[in-house]
Write a protein that holds these residues in place. Structure first.
Motif, mmCIF file in Angstrom:
data_model
loop_
_atom_site.group_PDB
_atom_site.id
_atom_site.type_symbol
_atom_site.label_atom_id
_atom_site.label_comp_id
_atom_site.label_asym_id
_atom_site.label_seq_id
_atom_site.Cartn_x
_atom_site.Cartn_y
_atom_site.Cartn_z
ATOM 1 N N LEU A 1 20.571 -2.187 -6.043
ATOM 2 C CA LEU A 1 20.899 -2.997 -4.869
ATOM 3 C C LEU A 1 21.808 -4.158 -5.272
ATOM 4 C CD1 LEU A 1 17.382 -3.213 -3.163
ATOM 5 C CD2 LEU A 1 19.253 -1.663 -2.599
ATOM 6 N N SER A 2 22.650 -4.570 -4.359
ATOM 7 C CA SER A 2 23.551 -5.680 -4.621
ATOM 8 C C SER A 2 22.759 -6.973 -4.793
ATOM 9 C CB SER A 2 24.554 -5.842 -3.479
ATOM 10 O OG SER A 2 23.880 -6.280 -2.305
ATOM 11 N N PRO A 3 23.320 -7.967 -5.480
ATOM 12 C CA PRO A 3 22.617 -9.258 -5.637
ATOM 13 C C PRO A 3 22.232 -9.874 -4.298
ATOM 14 C CG PRO A 3 24.479 -9.142 -7.130
ATOM 15 C CD PRO A 3 24.577 -7.926 -6.243
ATOM 16 N N GLU A 4 23.094 -9.712 -3.284
ATOM 17 C CA GLU A 4 22.774 -10.264 -1.972
ATOM 18 C C GLU A 4 21.563 -9.568 -1.359
ATOM 19 O OE1 GLU A 4 24.859 -10.977 2.422
ATOM 20 O OE2 GLU A 4 25.948 -9.931 0.832
ATOM 21 N N GLU A 5 21.504 -8.237 -1.490
ATOM 22 C CA GLU A 5 20.359 -7.493 -0.946
ATOM 23 C C GLU A 5 19.073 -7.858 -1.677
ATOM 24 O OE1 GLU A 5 22.129 -3.639 -1.563
ATOM 25 O OE2 GLU A 5 22.238 -3.286 0.603
ATOM 26 N N GLN A 6 19.161 -8.028 -2.990
ATOM 27 C CA GLN A 6 17.980 -8.423 -3.757
ATOM 28 C C GLN A 6 17.498 -9.810 -3.347
ATOM 29 O OE1 GLN A 6 17.944 -7.611 -8.021
ATOM 30 N NE2 GLN A 6 19.748 -6.285 -7.800
ATOM 31 N N LEU A 7 18.432 -10.716 -3.086
ATOM 32 C CA LEU A 7 18.068 -12.060 -2.640
ATOM 33 C C LEU A 7 17.402 -12.014 -1.275
ATOM 34 C CD1 LEU A 7 18.146 -15.107 -3.175
ATOM 35 C CD2 LEU A 7 20.418 -15.149 -2.118
ATOM 36 N N ASN A 8 17.904 -11.170 -0.381
ATOM 37 C CA ASN A 8 17.312 -11.033 0.951
ATOM 38 C C ASN A 8 15.887 -10.495 0.872
ATOM 39 O OD1 ASN A 8 19.601 -11.995 2.250
ATOM 40 N ND2 ASN A 8 20.490 -9.960 2.528
ATOM 41 N N PHE B 1 12.504 -12.304 2.162
ATOM 42 C CA PHE B 1 11.513 -11.633 3.012
ATOM 43 C C PHE B 1 10.127 -11.715 2.382
ATOM 44 C CE2 PHE B 1 9.106 -7.854 4.314
ATOM 45 C CZ PHE B 1 9.110 -8.033 5.692
ATOM 46 N N SER B 2 10.054 -11.606 1.064
ATOM 47 C CA SER B 2 8.773 -11.723 0.367
ATOM 48 C C SER B 2 8.161 -13.106 0.598
ATOM 49 C CB SER B 2 8.965 -11.473 -1.131
ATOM 50 O OG SER B 2 7.751 -11.652 -1.831
ATOM 51 N N GLN B 3 8.992 -14.146 0.559
ATOM 52 C CA GLN B 3 8.507 -15.503 0.818
ATOM 53 C C GLN B 3 8.001 -15.632 2.257
ATOM 54 O OE1 GLN B 3 11.867 -17.948 -0.197
ATOM 55 N NE2 GLN B 3 11.616 -17.648 -2.396
ATOM 56 N N LYS B 4 8.726 -15.025 3.184
ATOM 57 C CA LYS B 4 8.306 -15.042 4.586
ATOM 58 C C LYS B 4 6.981 -14.312 4.754
ATOM 59 C CE LYS B 4 9.939 -13.619 9.174
ATOM 60 N NZ LYS B 4 11.066 -12.988 9.922
ATOM 61 N N LEU B 5 6.839 -13.187 4.070
ATOM 62 C CA LEU B 5 5.593 -12.425 4.116
ATOM 63 C C LEU B 5 4.432 -13.255 3.588
ATOM 64 C CD1 LEU B 5 3.894 -9.867 4.428
ATOM 65 C CD2 LEU B 5 4.838 -9.060 2.244
ATOM 66 N N ASP B 6 4.644 -13.955 2.477
ATOM 67 C CA ASP B 6 3.584 -14.808 1.924
ATOM 68 C C ASP B 6 3.198 -15.907 2.911
ATOM 69 O OD1 ASP B 6 3.562 -13.332 -0.365
ATOM 70 O OD2 ASP B 6 4.660 -14.778 -1.583
ATOM 71 N N ASP B 7 4.202 -16.511 3.542
ATOM 72 C CA ASP B 7 3.953 -17.607 4.473
ATOM 73 C C ASP B 7 3.147 -17.133 5.678
ATOM 74 O OD1 ASP B 7 4.430 -20.334 5.557
ATOM 75 O OD2 ASP B 7 5.607 -19.245 7.049
ATOM 76 N N LEU B 8 3.547 -16.021 6.281
ATOM 77 C CA LEU B 8 2.833 -15.513 7.455
ATOM 78 C C LEU B 8 1.457 -14.974 7.068
ATOM 79 C CD1 LEU B 8 5.675 -13.766 9.523
ATOM 80 C CD2 LEU B 8 4.746 -16.081 9.725
ATOM 81 N N SER B 9 1.340 -14.391 5.885
ATOM 82 C CA SER B 9 0.029 -13.917 5.422
ATOM 83 C C SER B 9 -0.927 -15.092 5.246
ATOM 84 C CB SER B 9 0.174 -13.165 4.094
ATOM 85 O OG SER B 9 0.949 -12.000 4.247
ATOM 86 N N ALA B 10 -0.430 -16.188 4.651
ATOM 87 C CA ALA B 10 -1.263 -17.371 4.455
ATOM 88 C C ALA B 10 -1.741 -17.926 5.791
ATOM 89 C CB ALA B 10 -0.492 -18.432 3.678
#
Length: 339
Positions: A249-256, A260-269
């Protein structure tokens, strides 16, 4: 970075602790909950650093004697503007902290560690492997919340709308393009145990879920399974950033994906907070839909009955004149025939 798994112990402490405080749930039923295996908790005062309790059973018994009516779980972000009153203790940036509720005050219980005066390095000292404790030991530090924070805690305890939460989490997480290929967990209809079932099965007693199963909280159990499975799915993508064709995956896709992982952690919390404080109502309600095929369906509220058209109005007049004419004829016959 996924949430530290310590939240599972906090969730169980709040859920079962409230059952003890409010319903006198026997410790014998849950003090040996498998989620606490390999963990040890101490409870200290943040100002004096005095040891208050050396186990969560002693802690809960002490809270009850002091008139605590309930405990609740909250996001640590609520404390962002607070200053640590004790420089000898470093408060740890875990996602949640516990609050105990007395009649006229609230006290926070947040994880932290004492700082050694003679150790000045930034990183934690690591003892030789053979000298490290087998148990994970964490300390809860107590400090009283001011009136501003107490109001924030009260506002945080408003009853959630589980249907709205389902719609939102599905739209923001499970329907996201980053979740493409995600498979629903097979055990999602079981109580949520917080660990693989084979790790806690015992011939002596049935396993306990993180939330008491005395209440119908199917939605909470199912969503905790789904959030955990989605987190594992996303972490695997981060560790192995390849597309379906095996291309990197491109660096931009990996960053996205990381965003999303951070967003998932936030909503899970945030969901964990709702589940801990409102597990007794954590179920979805079916929406009633009135069938448009029913001919006897009542008109919708606020709507006016349909007004007759010109043809119906004319038909009504014709019926009245016919009735008058028949009445006149009957009167004439009655006059001539002496009726």
């Amino acid at each position: 970075m996924a949430l530290d798994q310590i939240w599972k112990r906090q969730l169980a402490l709040v859920a079962y602790g409230n059952e003890y405080l409010g319903q006198d749930l026997s410790f014998q039923r849950w003090v040996q909950h498998a989620i606490f295996d390999q963990h040890s908790f101490l409870f200290r005062d943040l100002i004096s650093q005095h040891l208050l309790a050396q186990h969560f059973q002693i802690w809960l018994e002490g809270l009850k004697k002091r008139g605590v009516s309930r405990i609740s779980l909250h996001s640590s972000s609520l404390l962002n503007e607070e200053k640590n009153p004790n420089g000898n203790v470093e408060l740890l940036p875990f996602a949640h902290f516990i609050v105990s509720h007395e009649a006229h005050k609230k006290q926070a219980w947040i994880f932290g560690k004492e700082l050694a005066e003679w150790y000045t390095a930034d990183n934690d000292y690591e003892a030789p492997p053979a000298q490290r404790p087998a148990l994970r030991q964490e300390t809860f530090w107590r400090f009283e919340l001011n009136s501003k924070l107490s109001k924030l805690i009260d506002a945080d305890l408003q009853q959630p709308n589980w249907n709205d939460i389902q719609v939102y989490t599905d739209n923001e997480l499970f329907s996201s393009k980053f979740a493409a290929g995600f498979a629903e967990p097979a055990q999602a209809e079981l109580p949520y145990y917080g660990t693989a079932l084979q790790n806690i099965e015992s011939a002596d007693a049935p396993p306990l879920s993180l939330l008491p199963t005395d209440y119908q909280a199917d939605y909470a159990h199912r969503t905790l399974y789904r959030l955990e499975a989605l987190s594992d799915f996303i972490q695997a993508k981060i560790q192995h950033p390849y597309d379906e064709d095996g291309a990197v995956l491109s660096p931009e896709e990996q960053l996205n994906i990381r965003h999303f992982s951070q967003k998932l952690d936030d909503l899970s919390a945030k969901f964990i907070v709702k589940a801990a404080n409102h597990y007794k109502t954590a179920r979805l309600t079916a929406k009633e839909i009135t069938s448009p095929l029913e001919s006897h369906a009542a008109p919708a509220a606020g709507s006016s009955p349909a007004k007759p058209g010109p043809a119906e109005h004319k038909s009504g007049k014709t019926g009245v004149f016919a009735l008058i004419l028949i009445t006149v004829i009957i009167c004439i016959f009655a006059y001539y025939f002496g009726l």
